[in-house]
Enzyme design. Structure first.
Site, PDB file in Angstrom:
ATOM      1  N   GLU A  70       6.722  39.465  -6.482  1.00 32.86           N
ATOM      2  CA  GLU A  70       5.569  39.515  -7.037  1.00 32.86           C
ATOM      3  C   GLU A  70       4.926  40.745  -7.209  1.00 32.86           C
ATOM      4  O   GLU A  70       4.973  41.518  -6.247  1.00 32.86           O
ATOM      5  CB  GLU A  70       4.654  38.659  -5.906  1.00 32.86           C
TER       6      GLU A  70
ATOM      7  N   ARG B  45       0.719  -1.226   0.116  1.00 32.65           N
ATOM      8  CA  ARG B  45      -0.048  -0.062  -0.001  1.00 32.65           C
ATOM      9  C   ARG B  45       0.851   1.146  -0.073  1.00 32.65           C
ATOM     10  O   ARG B  45       0.597   2.205  -0.520  1.00 32.65           O
ATOM     11  CB  ARG B  45      -0.922   0.051   1.244  1.00 32.65           C
TER      12      ARG B  45
ATOM     13  N   ASP C 122       1.687  38.118 -11.320  1.00 27.34           N
ATOM     14  CA  ASP C 122       0.591  37.399 -10.792  1.00 27.34           C
ATOM     15  C   ASP C 122      -0.927  37.755 -11.052  1.00 27.34           C
ATOM     16  O   ASP C 122      -1.221  38.976 -11.117  1.00 27.34           O
ATOM     17  CB  ASP C 122       0.763  37.239  -9.123  1.00 27.34           C
TER      18      ASP C 122
ATOM     19  N   LYS D 262       6.384  38.504  -1.450  1.00 28.81           N
ATOM     20  CA  LYS D 262       4.936  38.435  -2.005  1.00 28.81           C
ATOM     21  C   LYS D 262       3.858  39.601  -1.589  1.00 28.81           C
ATOM     22  O   LYS D 262       4.587  40.338  -0.651  1.00 28.81           O
ATOM     23  CB  LYS D 262       4.294  37.218  -1.698  1.00 28.81           C
TER      24      LYS D 262
END
Length: 318
Positions: free
Chosen positions: A222, A120, A245, A187
């Site tokens: 960004e 598994r 972005d 960002k």
């Protein structure tokens, strides 16, 4: 919308085993150890221990139940080696090969109870990795006419960063930063906190210099508007790449038509002075339209956050 063209049958793998370095191997071994602990705890595999005779030797055959790129073969070998050194694994395909539904592509031989204990975990990792590799490969087919590279992101399952990123690489993609430690990505929230792009870049460059990191840590910024692009360009000497972005706007969801005009305007302003990366609204259906703008990199969170596992089974024979 029309479905993407089928990949050519059995391309030669660009990926080879030597691509998995010792550092990656160590990280993936930790994933395997954690996976086995989840399954076995203190008492072990009670089903196999109780139902399978001790001296029973078995062969399991790996079967692809869907078309796709197989990945995680080396990882599956590591799973079985961790459980029982008496298990041997032989493959007729390599990581990165395209297989069609109904293809047997590997055999695992050894004590039946050991093979069943690892089944598994080996399949879970292979199916996930093959799903990511397949999706990456399909995206790359869409951008083939262009120079664009497909990047992954940090949108990976917690604990599986190295597994997911290796799968992207096997599918022909390029790894973006591994974590928060190997690249600075400024960002929107960092920019808001610092006050502006200029302030954020100045603070970052000062910090990296003070800590002797300026020569080895790249900086990406960004941007969401053309004004932000212009502001970032004023600090271009410190920046390695600009992320553009959400400059790709979905026009029609049914046909997956996107408007890339803002992205094109940004690329005109940048004019090759700095590497560029597009993100936002990137799907298998839109990625070709985005690549046609000439952007150098396209990053897609969907490669790893919305994985459709490739269906693979292991059939045991004595």
């Amino acid at each position: 919308h029309s479905s993407p063209p089928p990949p050519p049958p059995f391309p030669k793998p660009k990926y080879s085993k030597k691509n998995m370095d010792e550092f990656t191997k160590k990280k993936i071994q930790l994933v395997i150890d954690a996976g086995l602990l989840e399954d076995l705890q203190d008492l072990g595999d009670l089903s196999s221990k109780s139902a399978v005779p001790k001296n029973c030797i078995a062969r399991g055959r790996f079967l692809a139940k869907a078309d796709g790129v197989v990945a995680g073969l080396e990882v599956a070998e590591m799973v079985f080696a961790t459980i029982d050194p008496k298990i041997t694994v032989k493959w007729t395909k390599n990581d990165g090969d395209y297989v069609t539904k109904g293809t047997y592509f590997g055999d695992v031989d050894g004590p039946a109870s050991s093979v069943l204990t690892g089944e598994r975990l080996a399949l879970n990792l292979m199916q996930r990795m093959s799903g990511i590799a397949t999706q990456t490969y399909q995206m790359i087919q869409q951008v083939k006419p262009y120079r664009t590279k497909i990047l992954d992101t940090r949108k990976t399952a917690p604990g599986l960063r190295y597994v997911d990123k290796l799968a992207c690489k096997i599918g022909g993609g390029t790894n973006h930063r591994m974590g928060l430690y190997d690249m600075v990505m400024i960002k929107d929230n960092h920019i808001t906190s610092a006050g502006s792009i200029t302030a954020a870049v100045n603070k970052v460059t000062a910090y990296l210099k003070e800590n002797g990191l300026d020569a080895k840590i790249p900086i990406e910024v960004e941007t969401r508007t053309l004004d932000e692009v212009k502001e970032a360009l004023a600090c271009a000497q410190h920046i390695h790449r600009l992320m553009l972005d959400n400059m790709v706007v979905m026009v029609d969801k049914k046909t997956s038509k996107v408007d890339c005009s803002m992205l094109q305007d940004a690329l005109k302003i940048i004019n090759g002075r700095i590497a560029t990366e597009a993100s936002g609204n990137i799907t298998l259906e839109t990625v070709g339209q985005v690549a046609a703008t000439g952007v150098e990199y396209i990053s897609s969170g969907a490669l790893t956050h919305s994985v459709t596992a490739l269906d693979i089974s292991l059939k045991i024979k004595l």
